[in-house]
Design an enzyme around this catalytic site. Structure first.
Site, PDB file in Angstrom:
ATOM      1  N   ASN A   9       0.861  -1.188   0.000  1.00 38.20           N
ATOM      2  CA  ASN A   9       0.000   0.000   0.000  1.00 38.20           C
ATOM      3  C   ASN A   9       0.897   1.237   0.000  1.00 38.20           C
ATOM      4  O   ASN A   9       1.473   1.588   1.023  1.00 38.20           O
ATOM      5  CB  ASN A   9      -0.885  -0.023   1.261  1.00 38.20           C
ATOM      6  CG  ASN A   9      -1.680   1.261   1.422  1.00 38.20           C
ATOM      7  OD1 ASN A   9      -1.814   2.045   0.482  1.00 38.20           O
ATOM      8  ND2 ASN A   9      -2.210   1.474   2.618  1.00 38.20           N
ATOM      9  N   TRP A  10       1.010   1.854  -1.166  1.00 38.69           N
ATOM     10  CA  TRP A  10       1.932   2.994  -1.286  1.00 38.69           C
ATOM     11  C   TRP A  10       1.365   4.270  -0.670  1.00 38.69           C
ATOM     12  O   TRP A  10       2.065   5.269  -0.566  1.00 38.69           O
ATOM     13  CB  TRP A  10       2.231   3.263  -2.761  1.00 38.69           C
ATOM     14  CG  TRP A  10       2.974   2.192  -3.469  1.00 38.69           C
ATOM     15  CD1 TRP A  10       3.234   0.916  -3.035  1.00 38.69           C
ATOM     16  CD2 TRP A  10       3.585   2.306  -4.764  1.00 38.69           C
ATOM     17  NE1 TRP A  10       3.950   0.227  -3.979  1.00 38.69           N
ATOM     18  CE2 TRP A  10       4.174   1.054  -5.049  1.00 38.69           C
ATOM     19  CE3 TRP A  10       3.675   3.326  -5.706  1.00 38.69           C
ATOM     20  CZ2 TRP A  10       4.854   0.811  -6.250  1.00 38.69           C
ATOM     21  CZ3 TRP A  10       4.344   3.082  -6.886  1.00 38.69           C
ATOM     22  CH2 TRP A  10       4.938   1.838  -7.156  1.00 38.69           C
ATOM     23  N   LYS A  11       0.113   4.274  -0.328  1.00 41.41           N
ATOM     24  CA  LYS A  11      -0.552   5.492   0.185  1.00 41.41           C
ATOM     25  C   LYS A  11      -0.314   6.647  -0.791  1.00 41.41           C
ATOM     26  O   LYS A  11      -0.245   6.419  -1.994  1.00 41.41           O
ATOM     27  CB  LYS A  11      -0.063   5.816   1.602  1.00 41.41           C
ATOM     28  CG  LYS A  11      -0.123   4.585   2.514  1.00 41.41           C
ATOM     29  CD  LYS A  11       0.030   4.924   3.950  1.00 41.41           C
ATOM     30  CE  LYS A  11       0.146   3.636   4.747  1.00 41.41           C
ATOM     31  NZ  LYS A  11      -0.005   3.825   6.164  1.00 41.41           N
ATOM     32  N   HIS A  96      -9.481   1.151   5.019  1.00 37.95           N
ATOM     33  CA  HIS A  96      -8.207   1.391   5.706  1.00 37.95           C
ATOM     34  C   HIS A  96      -8.453   2.370   6.858  1.00 37.95           C
ATOM     35  O   HIS A  96      -9.285   3.276   6.743  1.00 37.95           O
ATOM     36  CB  HIS A  96      -7.194   1.961   4.714  1.00 37.95           C
ATOM     37  CG  HIS A  96      -5.803   1.979   5.258  1.00 37.95           C
ATOM     38  ND1 HIS A  96      -5.378   2.933   6.143  1.00 37.95           N
ATOM     39  CD2 HIS A  96      -4.757   1.134   5.070  1.00 37.95           C
ATOM     40  CE1 HIS A  96      -4.118   2.689   6.468  1.00 37.95           C
ATOM     41  NE2 HIS A  96      -3.714   1.601   5.829  1.00 37.95           N
ATOM     42  N   GLU A  98      -6.895   4.833   7.844  1.00 40.61           N
ATOM     43  CA  GLU A  98      -6.723   6.258   7.489  1.00 40.61           C
ATOM     44  C   GLU A  98      -7.973   6.795   6.807  1.00 40.61           C
ATOM     45  O   GLU A  98      -8.321   7.967   6.979  1.00 40.61           O
ATOM     46  CB  GLU A  98      -5.476   6.416   6.599  1.00 40.61           C
ATOM     47  CG  GLU A  98      -4.207   6.232   7.417  1.00 40.61           C
ATOM     48  CD  GLU A  98      -3.020   5.692   6.657  1.00 40.61           C
ATOM     49  OE1 GLU A  98      -3.031   5.700   5.411  1.00 40.61           O
ATOM     50  OE2 GLU A  98      -2.072   5.222   7.318  1.00 40.61           O
ATOM     51  N   GLU A 168      -5.283  -4.832  10.806  1.00 43.22           N
ATOM     52  CA  GLU A 168      -4.284  -3.787  10.975  1.00 43.22           C
ATOM     53  C   GLU A 168      -4.558  -3.019  12.265  1.00 43.22           C
ATOM     54  O   GLU A 168      -5.352  -2.061  12.261  1.00 43.22           O
ATOM     55  CB  GLU A 168      -4.330  -2.806   9.803  1.00 43.22           C
ATOM     56  CG  GLU A 168      -4.073  -3.439   8.455  1.00 43.22           C
ATOM     57  CD  GLU A 168      -3.515  -2.421   7.473  1.00 43.22           C
ATOM     58  OE1 GLU A 168      -2.423  -2.660   6.965  1.00 43.22           O
ATOM     59  OE2 GLU A 168      -4.152  -1.391   7.248  1.00 43.22           O
ATOM     60  N   GLY A 174       2.297   2.569  10.653  1.00 44.27           N
ATOM     61  CA  GLY A 174       3.220   3.682  10.441  1.00 44.27           C
ATOM     62  C   GLY A 174       3.912   4.159  11.710  1.00 44.27           C
ATOM     63  O   GLY A 174       4.518   5.229  11.721  1.00 44.27           O
ATOM     64  N   SER A 214       3.428  -1.788  10.511  1.00 41.06           N
ATOM     65  CA  SER A 214       4.886  -1.775  10.698  1.00 41.06           C
ATOM     66  C   SER A 214       5.532  -3.135  10.447  1.00 41.06           C
ATOM     67  O   SER A 214       6.499  -3.507  11.121  1.00 41.06           O
ATOM     68  CB  SER A 214       5.252  -1.236  12.089  1.00 41.06           C
ATOM     69  OG  SER A 214       4.755   0.084  12.236  1.00 41.06           O
ATOM     70  N   GLY A 235       2.776  -1.074   4.329  1.00 41.42           N
ATOM     71  CA  GLY A 235       2.772   0.346   3.984  1.00 41.42           C
ATOM     72  C   GLY A 235       4.186   0.827   3.695  1.00 41.42           C
ATOM     73  O   GLY A 235       4.734   0.609   2.614  1.00 41.42           O
ATOM     74  N   GLY A 236       4.807   1.462   4.691  1.00 42.04           N
ATOM     75  CA  GLY A 236       6.125   2.089   4.514  1.00 42.04           C
ATOM     76  C   GLY A 236       7.155   1.202   3.829  1.00 42.04           C
ATOM     77  O   GLY A 236       7.879   1.656   2.936  1.00 42.04           O
TER      78      GLY A 236
HETATM   79  C1  PEP Z   1      -0.832   0.295   6.041  1.00 45.83           C
HETATM   80  O1  PEP Z   1      -0.961   1.492   5.883  1.00 45.83           O
HETATM   81  O2  PEP Z   1      -1.667  -0.485   5.567  1.00 45.83           O
HETATM   82  C2  PEP Z   1       0.323  -0.161   6.794  1.00 45.83           C
HETATM   83  C3  PEP Z   1       0.345  -1.382   7.246  1.00 45.83           C
HETATM   84  O3  PEP Z   1       1.329   0.760   7.008  1.00 45.83           O
HETATM   85  P1  PEP Z   1       2.765   0.494   7.683  1.00 45.83           P
HETATM   86  O4  PEP Z   1       3.286  -0.818   7.118  1.00 45.83           O
HETATM   87  O5  PEP Z   1       3.602   1.652   7.250  1.00 45.83           O
HETATM   88  O6  PEP Z   1       2.560   0.418   9.141  1.00 45.83           O
END
Ligand code: PEP
Length: 258
Positions: A9-11, A96, A98, A168, A174, A214, A235-236
């Site tokens: 997930n590049w956001k 998600h 967010e 999640e 994040g 994370s 994500g990151g």
């Molecule tokens: C996400 O946004 O779905 C996610 C898991 O982010 P991160 O891996 O950066 O915590």
């Protein structure tokens, strides 16, 4: 053990050129690996076509990060499930945390999006997870149960079979604070039981339940080794080809070792 799934997930990140480079780099790095793991890249909408063009030749699929809850028409700024399908997009993240937080998405909105995605033969990747205060109050199971029941349990067995769930915990997204493998496994097993009660053992077993929060190249192997963790929503760590491919390799290792 069934093959794993790893979704990036590049956001809201990357320029057009950077997106193009990252898609190509991931495609090249996984090309020789003969992966069993399903790999899905979810860039921002405007880079989706770059990904679907490459996906035809490469070992990954493409996903969107969101879609409209409306079918079509006068809904300025929205992208429909049908538009995504016509572009060759196969997956779409919905719910998600967010989007729940910044765009006030409710379980009911998520249910509408899941319905439209399924109507258009896309796989909804439905996110659930508690915030830190809910975990501290020991309400995490109750919260996740409500999210899943309200957003998904209206579906027929046939439709539910196409759904992917991503657990999640919001406090882990994040933040660099990952759920422990035990915390992840406990919640994934709980979610699988919910599915089993509603849709039966076969569907409960075949449903992909991914962990997100994370997850990185260092902790992926331990998380993915848990019996009920079927892969990750990343994500990151999906923004750098080497890190993302290391996570895919961890997923691959857990299946090959079992
Ligand atoms: C996400 O946004 O779905 C996610 C898991 O982010 P991160 O891996 O950066 O915590």
């Amino acid at each position: 053990m069934k093959p794993k799934m790893v979704i990036g997930n590049w956001k809201m990140n990357k320029s057009f050129e950077e997106a193009d480079d990252l898609i190509i780099a991931i495609g090249e790095q996984i090309a020789g690996l003969k992966l069993e793991t399903g790999v899905v890249l979810c860039p921002p909408f405007i880079y989706l076509e770059l990904a679907t063009d490459q996906a035809e030749e490469a070992d990954f699929s493409t996903g969107a990060q969101n879609c409209s809850e409306y079918k079509n028409g006068a809904v300025t700024g929205e992208i429909s499930a049908e538009m995504l399908a016509k572009l060759g997009v196969e997956f779409c993240i919905v719910g998600h945390s967010e989007r729940r937080k910044f765009f006030c998405e409710s379980n009911q909105t998520i249910a509408k999006k899941a319905d439209l995605l399924l109507e258009n033969q896309l796989v909804p990747v439905v996110c659930c997870g508690e915030v830190i205060d809910e975990r501290k109050a020991n309400r995490h199971f109750e919260v996740v149960e409500k999210q899943i029941k309200e957003s998904l349990f209206h579906l027929s067995k046939e439709d539910f079979e196409s759904v992917v769930i991503a657990y999640e915990p919001v406090w882990a997204i994040g933040t660099g604070e990952t759920a422990t493998p035990e915390q992840a496994e406990e919640m994934h097993a709980f979610i699988r039981q919910l599915i089993e009660k509603k849709y039966g053992t076969e569907i409960a077993y075949s449903t992909y339940i991914l962990y997100g929060g994370s997850c990185n190249a260092q902790n992926a192997l331990e998380l993915f080794s848990q019996p009920n963790v079927d892969g990750g929503l990343i994500g990151g760590a999906s923004l750098k080809a080497n890190d993302f491919v290391a996570i895919i390799e961890a997923a691959e290792t857990t299946v090959k070792e079992n």
